[in-house]
Write a protein that holds these residues in place. Structure first.
Motif, PDB file in Angstrom:
ATOM      1  N   UNK A  68     -88.500   9.268 -11.486  1.00  0.00           N
ATOM      2  CA  UNK A  68     -89.494   8.875 -12.482  1.00  0.00           C
ATOM      3  C   UNK A  68     -90.858   9.454 -12.134  1.00  0.00           C
ATOM      4  N   UNK A  69     -91.208   9.409 -10.866  1.00  0.00           N
ATOM      5  CA  UNK A  69     -92.504   9.932 -10.422  1.00  0.00           C
ATOM      6  C   UNK A  69     -92.591  11.444 -10.667  1.00  0.00           C
ATOM      7  N   UNK A  70     -91.519  12.150 -10.387  1.00  0.00           N
ATOM      8  CA  UNK A  70     -91.505  13.598 -10.643  1.00  0.00           C
ATOM      9  C   UNK A  70     -91.647  13.890 -12.133  1.00  0.00           C
ATOM     10  N   UNK A 118     -95.234  13.296 -13.127  1.00  0.00           N
ATOM     11  CA  UNK A 118     -96.086  14.364 -12.610  1.00  0.00           C
ATOM     12  C   UNK A 118     -96.042  15.579 -13.531  1.00  0.00           C
ATOM     13  N   UNK A 119     -94.843  15.989 -13.884  1.00  0.00           N
ATOM     14  CA  UNK A 119     -94.690  17.211 -14.685  1.00  0.00           C
ATOM     15  C   UNK A 119     -94.849  16.953 -16.185  1.00  0.00           C
ATOM     16  N   UNK A 120     -94.345  15.833 -16.647  1.00  0.00           N
ATOM     17  CA  UNK A 120     -94.394  15.540 -18.077  1.00  0.00           C
ATOM     18  C   UNK A 120     -95.766  15.144 -18.582  1.00  0.00           C
ATOM     19  N   UNK A 121     -96.507  14.424 -17.768  1.00  0.00           N
ATOM     20  CA  UNK A 121     -97.826  13.964 -18.192  1.00  0.00           C
ATOM     21  C   UNK A 121     -98.950  14.875 -17.713  1.00  0.00           C
ATOM     22  N   UNK A 122     -98.621  15.769 -16.787  1.00  0.00           N
ATOM     23  CA  UNK A 122     -99.635  16.679 -16.275  1.00  0.00           C
ATOM     24  C   UNK A 122    -100.746  15.971 -15.520  1.00  0.00           C
ATOM     25  N   UNK A 123    -100.379  14.922 -14.781  1.00  0.00           N
ATOM     26  CA  UNK A 123    -101.370  14.182 -13.998  1.00  0.00           C
ATOM     27  C   UNK A 123    -101.167  14.484 -12.514  1.00  0.00           C
ATOM     28  N   UNK A 125    -100.005   9.430 -10.414  1.00  0.00           N
ATOM     29  CA  UNK A 125     -98.624   8.945 -10.531  1.00  0.00           C
ATOM     30  C   UNK A 125     -98.434   7.728  -9.628  1.00  0.00           C
ATOM     31  N   UNK A 126     -98.881   7.832  -8.391  1.00  0.00           N
ATOM     32  CA  UNK A 126     -98.718   6.729  -7.440  1.00  0.00           C
ATOM     33  C   UNK A 126     -99.483   5.490  -7.900  1.00  0.00           C
ATOM     34  N   UNK A 127    -100.682   5.689  -8.420  1.00  0.00           N
ATOM     35  CA  UNK A 127    -101.474   4.560  -8.918  1.00  0.00           C
ATOM     36  C   UNK A 127    -100.764   3.893 -10.097  1.00  0.00           C
TER      37      UNK A 127
END
Length: 106
Positions: free
Chosen positions: A49-51, A54-59, A64-66
């Motif tokens: 989910x984190x990956x 990261x890639x899908x939302x461009x954040x 992501x961790x927050x």
């Protein structure tokens, strides 16, 4: 789960149950082991989910961790604030990302 369970619980997790000024956890090994397994499982489940975030939302990785942290402590959370922070720090470790400097709840 039996008391003689051979699961190795990291000191960083056991420390969540040691009150300031004490040297022993304020919970049983059984309870700590159950909570550890839940937290470790959650950190592992969040890696994909984190990956995707990261890639899908461009954040950033920190964002992501927050967001994961905020999700873990939202509403009627299953995790304590300390456990949620541990899960997110473990997620960072599993993802080979830098450790978050600070996590903040709303």
């Amino acid at each position: 789960m039996s008391e003689d369970n051979q699961i190795e619980i990291p000191q960083s997790f056991i420390a969540l149950f040691i009150e300031p000024g004490r040297s022993k956890p304020a919970a049983t090994r059984f309870f700590i082991a159950e909570r550890y397994e839940l937290c470790e499982d959650m950190a592992n489940m969040l890696t994909q989910t984190a990956q995707e975030m990261l890639h899908g939302l461009g954040i950033t990785e920190a964002d992501v961790l927050q967001r994961c942290y905020l999700g873990l402590v939202a509403g009627d959370a299953v995790f304590s604030v300390a456990e949620a922070e541990w899960v997110v720090r473990r997620l960072a470790e599993l993802s080979q990302w830098p450790q978050p400097l600070q996590l903040s709840a709303p």
